[in-house]
Scaffold this motif. Structure first.
Motif, short mmCIF file in Angstrom:
data_model
loop_
_atom_site.label_atom_id
_atom_site.label_comp_id
_atom_site.label_asym_id
_atom_site.label_seq_id
_atom_site.Cartn_x
_atom_site.Cartn_y
_atom_site.Cartn_z
N LYS A 141 50.27 149.30 -53.85
CA LYS A 141 49.23 149.40 -52.82
C LYS A 141 47.84 149.49 -53.45
O LYS A 141 46.87 148.97 -52.90
CB LYS A 141 49.49 150.63 -51.95
N TYR A 142 47.74 150.15 -54.61
CA TYR A 142 46.42 150.31 -55.20
C TYR A 142 45.84 148.96 -55.65
O TYR A 142 44.61 148.78 -55.66
CB TYR A 142 46.47 151.29 -56.36
N LEU A 143 46.72 148.00 -56.00
CA LEU A 143 46.23 146.68 -56.37
C LEU A 143 45.63 145.95 -55.16
O LEU A 143 44.62 145.26 -55.27
CB LEU A 143 47.34 145.85 -57.00
N HIS A 144 46.28 146.10 -54.00
CA HIS A 144 45.71 145.50 -52.79
C HIS A 144 44.35 146.10 -52.49
O HIS A 144 43.41 145.38 -52.10
CB HIS A 144 46.66 145.73 -51.60
N THR A 145 44.22 147.42 -52.68
CA THR A 145 42.93 148.08 -52.43
C THR A 145 41.86 147.56 -53.39
O THR A 145 40.71 147.26 -52.98
CB THR A 145 43.09 149.59 -52.58
N ILE A 146 42.21 147.44 -54.67
CA ILE A 146 41.25 146.95 -55.66
C ILE A 146 40.84 145.50 -55.37
O ILE A 146 39.66 145.13 -55.47
CB ILE A 146 41.82 147.10 -57.08
N LYS A 147 41.82 144.66 -54.98
CA LYS A 147 41.50 143.26 -54.68
C LYS A 147 40.56 143.16 -53.48
O LYS A 147 39.62 142.34 -53.48
CB LYS A 147 42.79 142.49 -54.40
N SER A 148 40.81 143.97 -52.46
CA SER A 148 39.93 143.94 -51.29
C SER A 148 38.52 144.40 -51.66
O SER A 148 37.52 143.84 -51.19
CB SER A 148 40.50 144.82 -50.19
N ILE A 150 37.07 144.10 -54.67
CA ILE A 150 36.46 143.03 -55.48
C ILE A 150 36.01 141.88 -54.58
O ILE A 150 34.92 141.32 -54.75
CB ILE A 150 37.46 142.54 -56.55
N ALA A 151 36.84 141.51 -53.58
CA ALA A 151 36.46 140.43 -52.67
C ALA A 151 35.22 140.81 -51.86
O ALA A 151 34.32 139.98 -51.65
CB ALA A 151 37.63 140.11 -51.74
N ALA A 152 35.15 142.08 -51.43
CA ALA A 152 33.96 142.52 -50.68
C ALA A 152 32.71 142.48 -51.55
O ALA A 152 31.63 142.06 -51.09
CB ALA A 152 34.19 143.93 -50.12
N GLU A 153 32.83 142.89 -52.83
CA GLU A 153 31.69 142.84 -53.73
C GLU A 153 31.24 141.40 -54.00
O GLU A 153 30.03 141.11 -54.02
CB GLU A 153 32.05 143.53 -55.04
N LYS A 154 32.20 140.49 -54.18
CA LYS A 154 31.85 139.09 -54.41
C LYS A 154 31.14 138.50 -53.20
O LYS A 154 30.16 137.75 -53.33
CB LYS A 154 33.09 138.27 -54.74
#
Length: 244
Positions: A141-148, A150-154
């Motif tokens: 689950k923490y990987l999904h949180t990190i990916k979201s 990173i996508a928001a920052e991009k």
């Protein structure tokens, strides 16, 4: 954690004068008639100075509490009683002898040895393999949180870049011929002043300050020559920095 110390505490704070409370006004009238005042001069008791006359304060022999002058007291049985809780065991009586001479024939060494030999060893469960776990092959689950994140920052960075490009496009305009001619004239005048100062330098550059001055003049003149060539015969675009 932040402590109570701060550099702003060194700045003297303005002294605030406390607000003066309103003047006290009594709710009673200020003028009192001495004739009606209890401790006034006009009201004086006969026994206020030396006390009562001893002849008038003799005890009365017939004024005592009699049997039938008051109601009967409640019976002792009707009074409230409280049961006492015994917290400690009672003290033994003097004719009660304690139990003495108790001896056990149990061999604790042999008993403990037999219990140890007959005890069954604890069962050790084999550790589960990584492929037997419930979350095997699943993305944490923490990987999904990190990916979201990173996508928001991009997306935020891309939006900021689009805004910058749009602002830069709006602030770009072509330079007019009059502006370019005026700029070229100013640059040539400046180059002439630098060239005149360069020609007045001494031939012997044995002082470090003279050498540094010559190098600075040469660098400025070279840069001006490049800028003049850039402006001549080309379309120049001006970026208004106030809109960027």
């Amino acid at each position: 954690m932040q402590s109570g110390e701060s550099i702003y505490n060194l700045i003297p704070q303005p002294v605030v004068a406390p607000e003066r409370p309103p003047m006290h006004r009594s709710k009673y009238p200020g003028e009192v008639d001495p004739a009606t005042f209890e401790f006034g001069d006009r009201v004086r008791k006969g026994t206020g100075t030396f006390g009562r006359n001893p002849e008038t304060i003799k005890p009365k022999t017939d004024a005592f509490l009699k049997r039938t002058s008051v109601d009967k007291l409640p019976s002792p049985a009707s009074t409230m009683t409280r049961t006492k809780v015994k917290k400690l065991p009672p003290v033994p009586k003097r004719d009660e002898a304690p139990a003495m001479g108790l001896v056990s024939d149990k061999n604790f060494v042999k008993t403990n040895a037999l219990e140890t030999m007959l005890a069954k060893p604890p069962k050790k469960e084999a550790p589960l393999l990584a492929t037997q776990k419930k979350d095997y092959g699943k993305v944490p689950k923490y990987l999904h949180t990190i990916k979201s994140q990173i996508a928001a920052e991009k997306e935020m960075i891309a939006e900021f870049q689009r805004q910058q490009e749009a602002a830069a496009t709006q602030s770009i305009r072509p330079m007019s011929e009059d502006e370019r001619d005026e700029l070229l004239y100013d640059m040539k005048v400046k180059w002439g002043k630098l060239n005149e100062a360069y020609g007045k330098l001494s031939f012997t550059l044995d002082v470090p300050s003279h050498i540094r001055r010559k190098e600075e003049l040469e660098a400025e003149m070279t840069q001006l020559e490049k800028d003049i060539k850039t402006l001549q015969g080309r379309q120049v675009v001006v970026v208004d920095e106030r809109r960027v």
